[in-house]
Design an enzyme around this catalytic site. Structure first.
Site, PDB file in Angstrom:
ATOM      1  CB  CYS A  55      47.965  41.951  40.321  1.00  0.00           C
ATOM      2  SG  CYS A  55      47.771  43.574  41.085  1.00  0.00           S
ATOM      3  CB  CYS A  61      41.891  37.203  44.647  1.00  0.00           C
ATOM      4  SG  CYS A  61      41.403  38.661  43.696  1.00  0.00           S
TER       5      CYS A  61
END
Length: 240
Positions: free
Chosen positions: A231, A203
């Protein structure tokens, strides 16, 4: 200088590693007819895997997570895959209300405030959509390589995830040079951010360029301890 110019060199054993990768993909497709997909991050490694799936004509569904916080350059690769290979890409997005509520409660920059908030953001934007992506699947293909990070150093070409699905990582033995040699040789589309010293792209708020000599994933969650830099997509939970 482009990533191809920097890294695209053929090294000893490449042909053997490529042949092994082809066989891994063929075996995986045969073992999981109709229930296997590639979960592509749209990074360089995953673009190599997509190219191989297309060239080999394998019945492996292509799917990606569009978190709502990706760079425009990353999102632009989705239609490019379809244009190049004539293959559809299934796109999984987070539940909009969950994102809105998280931002309303914690702010746009919550991921910088604490590890717990960053992981909560990843949970909403990545883990929940991944769960939907993998529903009904018996196997998924990733672009993991052992030399991406210490945490991935024990990755295997074929292993089981926490839900008992087969997790296939056909590039596990490849080097960064291998990836770019393949991209250059086969004219594989890739994210132009790789040319800006971003080897690992996630991201936008959580990715930045790295400096010479830094670890491969140093530009991901750079404000966190190295041991925390996942993540959750590729973390196996310890046995109870």
């Amino acid at each position: 200088m482009s990533a191809i110019a920097l890294y695209g060199r053929k090294t000893a054993g490449f042909d053997e590693r490529l042949a092994a990768t082809v066989q891994i993909l063929k075996d995986a497709a045969a073992a999981h007819p109709g229930t296997i997909l590639q979960s592509t991050s749209l990074g360089a490694e995953d673009m190599v895997v997509t190219d191989l799936i297309a060239k080999l004509g394998l019945p492996i569904t292509l799917a990606t997570l569009e978190t709502g916080a990706l760079h425009p350059e990353t999102v632009a690769l989705i239609p490019r895959i379809t244009e190049r290979y004539g293959l559809a890409v299934e796109v999984y997005r987070p539940v909009e209300e969950s994102v809105v509520q998280f931002v309303r409660t914690n702010g746009e920059k919550a991921m910088y405030e604490s590890l717990a908030l960053r992981k909560a953001c990843c949970g909403i934007r990545k883990m929940e959509p991944l769960g939907r992506m993998l529903t009904g699947r018996t196997a998924w293909v990733t672009g993991l390589r052992r030399d991406q990070s210490t945490a991935r150093g024990e990755a295997q070409a074929v292993e089981s995830d926490d839900a008992g699905r087969a997790k296939i990582s056909p590039l596990v033995d490849w080097s960064w040079n291998d990836v770019w040699h393949y991209i250059a040789t086969n004219e594989v589309p890739y994210n132009p951010l790789h040319d800006q010293f971003m080897p690992s792209i996630g991201c936008a708020p959580c990715t930045r360029a790295i400096a010479v000599g830094q670890e491969f994933r140093a530009g991901r969650w750079w404000w966190e301890d190295e041991s925390a830099k996942e993540c959750g997509l590729h973390v196996k939970q310890p046995a109870a």
